[in-house]
Write an enzyme that holds these catalytic residues in place. Structure first.
Site, PDB file in Angstrom:
ATOM      1  N   ASP A  94      38.657   0.869  19.635  1.00 49.36           N
ATOM      2  CA  ASP A  94      38.390  -0.553  19.907  1.00 49.36           C
ATOM      3  C   ASP A  94      39.051  -1.408  18.820  1.00 49.36           C
ATOM      4  O   ASP A  94      39.595  -0.880  17.840  1.00 49.36           O
ATOM      5  CB  ASP A  94      36.871  -0.809  20.004  1.00 49.36           C
ATOM      6  CG  ASP A  94      36.129  -0.613  18.677  1.00 49.36           C
ATOM      7  OD1 ASP A  94      36.554  -1.203  17.663  1.00 49.36           O
ATOM      8  OD2 ASP A  94      35.123   0.131  18.652  1.00 49.36           O
ATOM      9  N   HIS A 109      43.152   7.503  15.699  1.00 49.40           N
ATOM     10  CA  HIS A 109      43.089   8.007  17.072  1.00 49.40           C
ATOM     11  C   HIS A 109      43.681   7.030  18.095  1.00 49.40           C
ATOM     12  O   HIS A 109      43.407   7.146  19.282  1.00 49.40           O
ATOM     13  CB  HIS A 109      41.635   8.342  17.447  1.00 49.40           C
ATOM     14  CG  HIS A 109      41.116   9.548  16.737  1.00 49.40           C
ATOM     15  ND1 HIS A 109      39.784   9.875  16.668  1.00 49.40           N
ATOM     16  CD2 HIS A 109      41.772  10.529  16.060  1.00 49.40           C
ATOM     17  CE1 HIS A 109      39.641  10.995  15.969  1.00 49.40           C
ATOM     18  NE2 HIS A 109      40.824  11.403  15.585  1.00 49.40           N
ATOM     19  N   CYS A 136      58.947   0.372  31.649  1.00 41.94           N
ATOM     20  CA  CYS A 136      59.068   0.146  30.211  1.00 41.94           C
ATOM     21  C   CYS A 136      60.096  -0.953  29.960  1.00 41.94           C
ATOM     22  O   CYS A 136      61.220  -0.877  30.459  1.00 41.94           O
ATOM     23  CB  CYS A 136      59.491   1.435  29.513  1.00 41.94           C
ATOM     24  SG  CYS A 136      59.826   1.201  27.762  1.00 41.94           S
ATOM     25  N   SER A 178      30.119  11.523  13.765  1.00 39.82           N
ATOM     26  CA  SER A 178      29.253  12.696  13.928  1.00 39.82           C
ATOM     27  C   SER A 178      29.690  13.895  13.094  1.00 39.82           C
ATOM     28  O   SER A 178      28.986  14.890  13.018  1.00 39.82           O
ATOM     29  CB  SER A 178      29.232  13.103  15.398  1.00 39.82           C
ATOM     30  OG  SER A 178      30.557  13.315  15.837  1.00 39.82           O
ATOM     31  N   LEU A 203      22.906   7.150  11.982  1.00 39.26           N
ATOM     32  CA  LEU A 203      21.598   7.039  12.624  1.00 39.26           C
ATOM     33  C   LEU A 203      20.845   8.357  12.535  1.00 39.26           C
ATOM     34  O   LEU A 203      19.633   8.391  12.405  1.00 39.26           O
ATOM     35  CB  LEU A 203      21.841   6.685  14.096  1.00 39.26           C
ATOM     36  CG  LEU A 203      20.802   5.904  14.861  1.00 39.26           C
ATOM     37  CD1 LEU A 203      20.347   4.682  14.094  1.00 39.26           C
ATOM     38  CD2 LEU A 203      21.378   5.506  16.218  1.00 39.26           C
ATOM     39  N   ALA A 220      24.022   1.114  11.278  1.00 41.18           N
ATOM     40  CA  ALA A 220      25.074   0.625  10.381  1.00 41.18           C
ATOM     41  C   ALA A 220      24.962  -0.887  10.145  1.00 41.18           C
ATOM     42  O   ALA A 220      25.182  -1.362   9.034  1.00 41.18           O
ATOM     43  CB  ALA A 220      26.444   0.965  10.959  1.00 41.18           C
TER      44      ALA A 220
HETATM   45  P1  NAD Z   1      30.432  10.287  17.991  1.00 44.62           P
HETATM   46  O1  NAD Z   1      30.025   9.536  19.202  1.00 44.62           O
HETATM   47  O2  NAD Z   1      30.717  11.733  18.095  1.00 44.62           O
HETATM   48  O3  NAD Z   1      29.262  10.109  16.925  1.00 44.62           O
HETATM   49  C1  NAD Z   1      28.717   8.851  16.624  1.00 44.62           C
HETATM   50  C2  NAD Z   1      27.846   8.981  15.399  1.00 44.62           C
HETATM   51  O4  NAD Z   1      27.373   7.698  15.069  1.00 44.62           O
HETATM   52  C3  NAD Z   1      26.632   9.891  15.593  1.00 44.62           C
HETATM   53  O5  NAD Z   1      26.502  10.715  14.453  1.00 44.62           O
HETATM   54  C4  NAD Z   1      25.456   8.901  15.686  1.00 44.62           C
HETATM   55  O6  NAD Z   1      24.275   9.402  15.102  1.00 44.62           O
HETATM   56  C5  NAD Z   1      25.974   7.745  14.866  1.00 44.62           C
HETATM   57  N1  NAD Z   1      25.458   6.438  15.286  1.00 44.62           N
HETATM   58  C6  NAD Z   1      25.140   6.021  16.547  1.00 44.62           C
HETATM   59  N2  NAD Z   1      24.718   4.743  16.529  1.00 44.62           N
HETATM   60  C7  NAD Z   1      24.780   4.347  15.224  1.00 44.62           C
HETATM   61  C8  NAD Z   1      24.474   3.134  14.552  1.00 44.62           C
HETATM   62  N3  NAD Z   1      24.040   2.046  15.201  1.00 44.62           N
HETATM   63  N4  NAD Z   1      24.657   3.087  13.210  1.00 44.62           N
HETATM   64  C9  NAD Z   1      25.099   4.170  12.526  1.00 44.62           C
HETATM   65  N5  NAD Z   1      25.396   5.342  13.101  1.00 44.62           N
HETATM   66  C10 NAD Z   1      25.242   5.433  14.432  1.00 44.62           C
HETATM   67  O7  NAD Z   1      31.652   9.517  17.340  1.00 44.62           O
HETATM   68  P2  NAD Z   1      32.907   9.951  16.427  1.00 44.62           P
HETATM   69  O8  NAD Z   1      32.447  10.864  15.341  1.00 44.62           O
HETATM   70  O9  NAD Z   1      33.578   8.673  16.079  1.00 44.62           O
HETATM   71  O10 NAD Z   1      33.847  10.812  17.379  1.00 44.62           O
HETATM   72  C11 NAD Z   1      34.105  10.356  18.646  1.00 44.62           C
HETATM   73  C12 NAD Z   1      35.549  10.242  19.075  1.00 44.62           C
HETATM   74  O11 NAD Z   1      35.534   9.440  20.278  1.00 44.62           O
HETATM   75  C13 NAD Z   1      36.445   9.520  18.139  1.00 44.62           C
HETATM   76  O12 NAD Z   1      37.620  10.232  18.092  1.00 44.62           O
HETATM   77  C14 NAD Z   1      36.733   8.144  18.764  1.00 44.62           C
HETATM   78  O13 NAD Z   1      38.135   7.915  18.818  1.00 44.62           O
HETATM   79  C15 NAD Z   1      36.266   8.254  20.193  1.00 44.62           C
HETATM   80  N6  NAD Z   1      35.404   7.097  20.601  1.00 44.62           N
HETATM   81  C16 NAD Z   1      35.698   5.821  20.170  1.00 44.62           C
HETATM   82  C17 NAD Z   1      34.871   4.754  20.528  1.00 44.62           C
HETATM   83  C18 NAD Z   1      35.251   3.353  20.058  1.00 44.62           C
HETATM   84  O14 NAD Z   1      36.417   3.074  19.868  1.00 44.62           O
HETATM   85  N7  NAD Z   1      34.273   2.447  19.840  1.00 44.62           N
HETATM   86  C19 NAD Z   1      33.733   4.966  21.294  1.00 44.62           C
HETATM   87  C20 NAD Z   1      33.450   6.281  21.726  1.00 44.62           C
HETATM   88  C21 NAD Z   1      34.296   7.343  21.358  1.00 44.62           C
HETATM   89 ZN    ZN Z   2      60.534   3.417  27.337  1.00 48.10          ZN
END
Ligand code: NAD
Ligand code: ZN
Length: 236
Positions: A94, A109, A136, A178, A203, A220
């Protein structure tokens, strides 16, 4: 010179802004199994489905209902206080860090707001849904556009730079991640090895919780702002 800080963020920092994290209790990611949509194989098998998934996420991000939260804003204050000593490495695709005002950022990512041509590798922003018909504007090929996202099995961006910045930092903080997605989950080991003080904000206890010196449990948006304010006060 202020202490060098590397912050690593994951899906959890954007949860309070209304973006779902990766691992919801049902194991689904917005109704899909991640490996159904976030792999090169899925894109080869069914590009329309992968486009639909990313177009929907991208449109939601721009819908006006999703805004940066106090954790994103606190990291902007931190960057403004320490300037070049700050680096934010995010796993998130995002754009909430940028919308909050962060400047020194690496999207390891990829980014939801960008597309990439599979023929000539040109990366660009775009304002319409991605389709198999897209041409493109750089090489003129049709049908080669993909989301600029690192899928499972692909190499994250700028790993060399990330690794050397982490090896050089004095403070490393992981927020809302995570600790299971590699290589991001191993950055804390490199930070520890080279003597940094390490913090984990989450969390619930992540997989690699034991690797951190400090664990701050909670949302957070509530835990990061006071930590940042305390850090700025102690550094000035
Ligand atoms: P994950 O979803 O695997 O883990 C999220 C972690 O955040 C968990 O440990 C959870 O306990 C914690 N969490 C949840 N709500 C919270 C809060 N309010 N405050 C603090 N902590 C909180 O995420 P990841 O480890 O980032 O891996 C997921 C992959 O998926 C990444 O590679 C990412 O690129 C992608 N992804 C991105 C988005 C985004 O861009 N917002 C959303 C979903 C997945
Ligand atoms: Zn191209």
């Amino acid at each position: 010179m202020p202490k060098k800080i590397v912050i690593l963020t994951g899906a959890g920092i954007s949860a309070e802004s209304g973006i779902k994290t990766f691992r919801d209790p049902d194991g689904l990611w917005e109704g899909h199994r991640p490996e159904e949509v976030a792999t090169p194989e899925a894109f080869r098998r069914d590009p329309e489905m992968v486009y639909r998934f990313y177009n929907a996420r991208r449109n939601r991000l721009q819908s006006g209902r999703i805004e940066p939260n106090p954790a994103h804003l606190a990291l902007v204050r931190l960057e403004q206080a320490i300037g070049d000593s700050f680096l934010l490495v995010t796993q998130n695709v995002d754009n909430l860090h940028e919308r909050a005002g962060t400047k020194r950022i690496i999207h390891m990512h990829g980014e939801l707001m960008k597309k990439r041509c599979q023929y000539c590798s040109t990366i660009s922003t775009y304002d319409r849904d991605l389709t198999t018909e897209d041409q493109c504007s750089s090489c003129g090929e049709t049908g080669g556009m993909r989301p600029h996202i690192v899928w499972f099995g692909e190499m994250p961006f700028e790993l060399d730079r990330i690794w050397s910045e982490v090896a050089d930092c004095e403070v490393f903080a992981a927020i809302g991640t995570s600790g299971v997605v590699e290589p991001a989950a191993s950055l804390v080991h490199e930070a520890r090895r080279t003597g940094a003080d390490t913090f984990c904000f989450s969390l619930d206890s992540p997989e690699n919780r034991g690797a951190f010196d400090n664990f701050i449990e909670g949302k957070a948006g509530e835990t990061v702002p006071p930590w940042v304010d305390q850090f700025i006060a102690s550094a000035s």
